[in-house]
Design a protein around this motif. Structure first.
Motif, PDB file in Angstrom:
ATOM      1  N   GLU A  25     -31.625 -13.654  -1.453  1.00 36.08           N
ATOM      2  CA  GLU A  25     -31.539 -12.261  -1.890  1.00 36.08           C
ATOM      3  C   GLU A  25     -30.116 -11.727  -1.688  1.00 36.08           C
ATOM      4  OE1 GLU A  25     -34.261  -8.244  -1.426  1.00 36.08           O
ATOM      5  OE2 GLU A  25     -34.592  -9.918  -0.070  1.00 36.08           O
ATOM      6  N   ASN A  26     -29.526 -12.025  -0.528  1.00 36.25           N
ATOM      7  CA  ASN A  26     -28.156 -11.572  -0.249  1.00 36.25           C
ATOM      8  C   ASN A  26     -27.150 -12.240  -1.181  1.00 36.25           C
ATOM      9  OD1 ASN A  26     -29.009  -9.860   1.787  1.00 36.25           O
ATOM     10  ND2 ASN A  26     -28.680 -11.371   3.406  1.00 36.25           N
ATOM     11  N   LEU A  30     -24.575 -10.520  -3.818  1.00 34.15           N
ATOM     12  CA  LEU A  30     -23.130 -10.786  -3.863  1.00 34.15           C
ATOM     13  C   LEU A  30     -22.662 -11.253  -5.233  1.00 34.15           C
ATOM     14  CD1 LEU A  30     -22.581 -12.593  -0.443  1.00 34.15           C
ATOM     15  CD2 LEU A  30     -21.739 -10.338  -1.103  1.00 34.15           C
ATOM     16  N   THR A  31     -23.493 -12.063  -5.895  1.00 40.69           N
ATOM     17  CA  THR A  31     -23.096 -12.628  -7.186  1.00 40.69           C
ATOM     18  C   THR A  31     -23.642 -11.822  -8.369  1.00 40.69           C
ATOM     19  OG1 THR A  31     -25.024 -14.096  -7.189  1.00 40.69           O
ATOM     20  CG2 THR A  31     -22.965 -14.967  -6.237  1.00 40.69           C
ATOM     21  N   ASN A  32     -24.342 -10.735  -8.066  1.00 41.97           N
ATOM     22  CA  ASN A  32     -24.949  -9.882  -9.083  1.00 41.97           C
ATOM     23  C   ASN A  32     -25.912 -10.682  -9.971  1.00 41.97           C
ATOM     24  OD1 ASN A  32     -25.340  -7.304 -10.044  1.00 41.97           O
ATOM     25  ND2 ASN A  32     -23.812  -7.527 -11.672  1.00 41.97           N
ATOM     26  N   ARG A  37     -31.814 -12.909  -6.802  1.00 45.48           N
ATOM     27  CA  ARG A  37     -32.235 -11.811  -5.925  1.00 45.48           C
ATOM     28  C   ARG A  37     -33.766 -11.695  -5.922  1.00 45.48           C
ATOM     29  NH1 ARG A  37     -28.607  -6.824  -6.763  1.00 45.48           N
ATOM     30  NH2 ARG A  37     -28.558  -7.953  -8.705  1.00 45.48           N
ATOM     31  N   ALA A  38     -34.372 -11.758  -7.104  1.00 43.91           N
ATOM     32  CA  ALA A  38     -35.830 -11.659  -7.219  1.00 43.91           C
ATOM     33  C   ALA A  38     -36.518 -12.869  -6.580  1.00 43.91           C
ATOM     34  CB  ALA A  38     -36.229 -11.538  -8.683  1.00 43.91           C
ATOM     35  N   GLU A  39     -35.951 -14.055  -6.784  1.00 50.28           N
ATOM     36  CA  GLU A  39     -36.505 -15.266  -6.179  1.00 50.28           C
ATOM     37  C   GLU A  39     -36.444 -15.164  -4.653  1.00 50.28           C
ATOM     38  OE1 GLU A  39     -35.325 -19.949  -5.997  1.00 50.28           O
ATOM     39  OE2 GLU A  39     -35.008 -18.929  -7.909  1.00 50.28           O
TER      40      GLU A  39
END
Length: 69
Positions: A25-26, A30-32, A37-39
């Motif tokens: 998620e982090n 950071l990488t947008n 993020r969802a995973e």
């Protein structure tokens, strides 16, 4: 004693899954990368749900032990 070891191993695996999810998620933040993020959010939530299940099992065992002593 075997049940205790298995429970401990499960708890460690569940916490590791939760931490892996937090890391994903982090990294997604950071990488947008919304997919990452969802995973990560899904992994973190799954680990948390499994940990909650372990806590319920522990509570049930304590109740059972209280009545069998």
């Amino acid at each position: 004693m075997k049940g205790t070891t298995m429970g401990t191993n499960d708890k460690i695996a569940n916490k590791a899954e939760e931490l892996k999810g937090t890391a994903k998620e982090n990294l997604g933040d950071l990488t947008n990368d919304e997919e990452l993020r969802a995973e990560g959010r899904a992994d973190r939530m799954e680990g948390g749900v499994k940990q909650a299940g372990e806590k319920v099992k522990d509570a049930g065992k304590k109740i059972k032990d209280a009545f069998t002593d």
